[in-house]
Write an enzyme that holds these catalytic residues in place. Structure first.
Site, PDB file in Angstrom:
ATOM      1  N   ASP A  66      63.690  43.575 -20.861  1.00  0.00           N
ATOM      2  CA  ASP A  66      64.437  44.792 -21.195  1.00  0.00           C
ATOM      3  C   ASP A  66      65.547  44.929 -20.157  1.00  0.00           C
ATOM      4  OD1 ASP A  66      64.992  47.388 -22.395  1.00  0.00           O
ATOM      5  OD2 ASP A  66      64.056  48.291 -20.651  1.00  0.00           O
ATOM      6  N   SER A  67      66.417  45.923 -20.391  1.00  0.00           N
ATOM      7  CA  SER A  67      67.473  46.185 -19.423  1.00  0.00           C
ATOM      8  C   SER A  67      66.923  46.778 -18.120  1.00  0.00           C
ATOM      9  CB  SER A  67      68.480  47.170 -20.018  1.00  0.00           C
ATOM     10  OG  SER A  67      67.823  48.372 -20.364  1.00  0.00           O
TER      11      SER A  67
ATOM     12  N   TYR B 136      72.198  48.764 -21.230  1.00  0.00           N
ATOM     13  CA  TYR B 136      72.708  47.841 -22.246  1.00  0.00           C
ATOM     14  C   TYR B 136      73.378  48.614 -23.394  1.00  0.00           C
ATOM     15  CZ  TYR B 136      70.273  43.573 -20.645  1.00  0.00           C
ATOM     16  OH  TYR B 136      69.862  42.463 -19.952  1.00  0.00           O
ATOM     17  N   GLY B 137      72.934  49.859 -23.567  1.00  0.00           N
ATOM     18  CA  GLY B 137      73.286  50.603 -24.775  1.00  0.00           C
ATOM     19  C   GLY B 137      74.755  50.869 -24.979  1.00  0.00           C
TER      20      GLY B 137
ATOM     21  N   CYS C 242      63.519  45.550 -26.037  1.00  0.00           N
ATOM     22  CA  CYS C 242      64.713  46.374 -25.920  1.00  0.00           C
ATOM     23  C   CYS C 242      65.333  46.438 -27.318  1.00  0.00           C
ATOM     24  CB  CYS C 242      65.675  45.706 -24.943  1.00  0.00           C
ATOM     25  SG  CYS C 242      67.305  46.458 -24.869  1.00  0.00           S
ATOM     26  N   ASN C 243      65.532  47.635 -27.821  1.00  0.00           N
ATOM     27  CA  ASN C 243      66.103  47.766 -29.173  1.00  0.00           C
ATOM     28  C   ASN C 243      67.541  47.282 -29.224  1.00  0.00           C
ATOM     29  OD1 ASN C 243      64.255  49.725 -31.088  1.00  0.00           O
ATOM     30  ND2 ASN C 243      63.901  50.044 -28.924  1.00  0.00           N
ATOM     31  N   THR C 244      68.295  47.555 -28.149  1.00  0.00           N
ATOM     32  CA  THR C 244      69.706  47.162 -28.146  1.00  0.00           C
ATOM     33  C   THR C 244      69.816  45.635 -28.208  1.00  0.00           C
ATOM     34  OG1 THR C 244      70.044  49.076 -26.707  1.00  0.00           O
ATOM     35  CG2 THR C 244      71.905  47.568 -26.982  1.00  0.00           C
TER      36      THR C 244
ATOM     37  N   GLU D  70      65.162  56.225 -16.284  1.00  0.00           N
ATOM     38  CA  GLU D  70      65.270  55.318 -15.129  1.00  0.00           C
ATOM     39  C   GLU D  70      65.169  56.132 -13.823  1.00  0.00           C
ATOM     40  OE1 GLU D  70      66.048  51.786 -14.671  1.00  0.00           O
ATOM     41  OE2 GLU D  70      65.627  51.439 -16.795  1.00  0.00           O
TER      42      GLU D  70
ATOM     43  N   CYS E  26      64.394  53.209 -28.788  1.00  0.00           N
ATOM     44  CA  CYS E  26      64.799  52.685 -27.478  1.00  0.00           C
ATOM     45  C   CYS E  26      63.531  52.672 -26.652  1.00  0.00           C
ATOM     46  CB  CYS E  26      65.842  53.602 -26.837  1.00  0.00           C
ATOM     47  SG  CYS E  26      66.208  53.169 -25.116  1.00  0.00           S
ATOM     48  N   THR E  27      63.266  51.563 -25.983  1.00  0.00           N
ATOM     49  CA  THR E  27      61.969  51.431 -25.313  1.00  0.00           C
ATOM     50  C   THR E  27      61.850  52.330 -24.076  1.00  0.00           C
ATOM     51  OG1 THR E  27      62.811  49.456 -24.192  1.00  0.00           O
ATOM     52  CG2 THR E  27      61.504  49.120 -26.186  1.00  0.00           C
ATOM     53  N   HIS E  28      62.949  52.928 -23.653  1.00  0.00           N
ATOM     54  CA  HIS E  28      62.855  53.918 -22.571  1.00  0.00           C
ATOM     55  C   HIS E  28      62.298  55.261 -23.075  1.00  0.00           C
ATOM     56  CE1 HIS E  28      65.516  51.210 -20.338  1.00  0.00           C
ATOM     57  NE2 HIS E  28      65.377  51.960 -19.265  1.00  0.00           N
TER      58      HIS E  28
HETATM   59  N1  DGL Z   1      65.529  50.129 -23.428  1.00  0.00           N
HETATM   60  C1  DGL Z   1      66.635  49.614 -24.128  1.00  0.00           C
HETATM   61  C2  DGL Z   1      66.559  49.793 -25.616  1.00  0.00           C
HETATM   62  O1  DGL Z   1      65.475  49.801 -26.143  1.00  0.00           O
HETATM   63  C3  DGL Z   1      68.007  49.712 -23.566  1.00  0.00           C
HETATM   64  C4  DGL Z   1      68.428  50.931 -22.846  1.00  0.00           C
HETATM   65  C5  DGL Z   1      69.757  50.665 -22.181  1.00  0.00           C
HETATM   66  O2  DGL Z   1      69.772  49.825 -21.293  1.00  0.00           O
HETATM   67  O3  DGL Z   1      70.754  51.293 -22.573  1.00  0.00           O
HETATM   68  O4  DGL Z   1      67.552  49.869 -26.295  1.00  0.00           O
END
Ligand code: DGL
Length: 273
Positions: A13-14, A45-46, A76-78, A155, A187-189
């Site tokens: 993931d990011s 990453y988004g 990571c979804n992105t 984060e 988004c995994t966050h």
């Molecule tokens: N956790 C990531 C996701 O699922 C990316 C979040 C990010 O870095 O913007 O998209």
């Protein structure tokens, strides 16, 4: 490709968000070893372009393959939205993302056929959930909303903070107006601030965290390929963590959300890959 059931699974993931997926893999596939990579130097990453995310994801995949993983979970979804197809066509290793599993559950769970999706600007802009949901059932109404500040709040560790509640109320107002009954945490966050999101959306909205279903999808995939680990080798700690920046901060965060303390996180130069 490594055909060794005792080899680890690579998860990336990011940053810390993918730990929500790693946690489900640990719970549901307790015999598996994991090599986790958090791209803490380049998060978020988004807000980045597709080309950049493909480049980052390729580098991380090369690093994980060097660690001799048997399969990779793009947690990571992105990166799943932008890079999964490229990775699958370029690398000879089983790779899964986090989007399909969540979309399948949402399609099954919704009663009023109105599904919300929250994620990064990249994920929502790609409309990948919508495309996937429509391939299951074209009559579903899908409403996406980018919530980029959620990543920084997670984060930062502000998981139960009044500021996070205020930001959530502002982002989610639009979705509340649309009368959705199911909301994909795309988004995994976001599972890290799940209770805040649940509080804002209210009891009538079911939140879908794709992490659990992703772990199950991984189990089926490894089973089909004869790559499921049979039992943990008790003598070693089965999890290794790598980051591209500030290992101590990552370690402290990981220790706060995983059910054990991680002893060490190693910082590596991902640009070399
Ligand atoms: N956790 C990531 C996701 O699922 C990316 C979040 C990010 O870095 O913007 O998209």
């Amino acid at each position: 490709m490594i055909k060794d059931a005792s080899a680890p699974i690579g998860v990336f993931d990011s940053g810390v968000g993918g730990l929500t997926v790693a946690r489900e893999i640990m719970r549901n596939l307790p015999s598996e070893k994991i090599v986790y990579f958090g791209d803490t130097a380049r998060v978020p990453y988004g807000s980045k372009s597709k080309d950049t995310i493909i480049r980052f994801s390729r580098q991380i995949t090369r690093f994980l393959i060097e660690q001799k993983v048997k399969a990779i979970v793009v947690a990571c979804n992105t990166a799943s939205a932008f890079a999964l197809d490229a990775l699958k066509s370029e690398f000879d290793i089983p790779i899964i993302g986090v989007i399909e599993a969540g979309a399948l559950v949402a399609a099954k769970e919704t009663r009023n056929r109105r599904i919300g999706v929250i994620g990064t600007e990249g994920t929502i802009g790609s409309r990948i959930h919508e495309r996937f949901l429509h391939s299951i059932d074209p009559s579903l109404e899908v409403i996406g909303k980018a919530c980029p500040l959620f990543v920084s709040l997670a984060e930062e560790g502000w998981l139960h903070d009044p500021v996070t509640t205020l930001v959530a109320a502002r982002y989610l107002e639009e979705l509340k107006q649309k009368d959705i009954d199911t909301l994909i945490l795309g988004c995994t966050h976001y599972p890290l601030i799940r209770s805040t999101i649940a509080g804002v959306m209210g009891e009538g909205v079911r939140l879908v965290n794709p992490a659990y279903e992703t772990a199950l999808e991984l189990k089926v995939l490894l089973g089909d390929m004869g790559l499921l680990a049979l039992k943990a080798e008790a003598e070693d700690f089965p999890y290794r963590f790598f980051v591209s920046d500030l290992a101590e901060k990552f370690k402290a965060f990981a220790n706060s959300i995983l059910p054990f303390d991680i002893a060490m996180t190693q910082k590596i130069d991902i640009e070399k890959y």
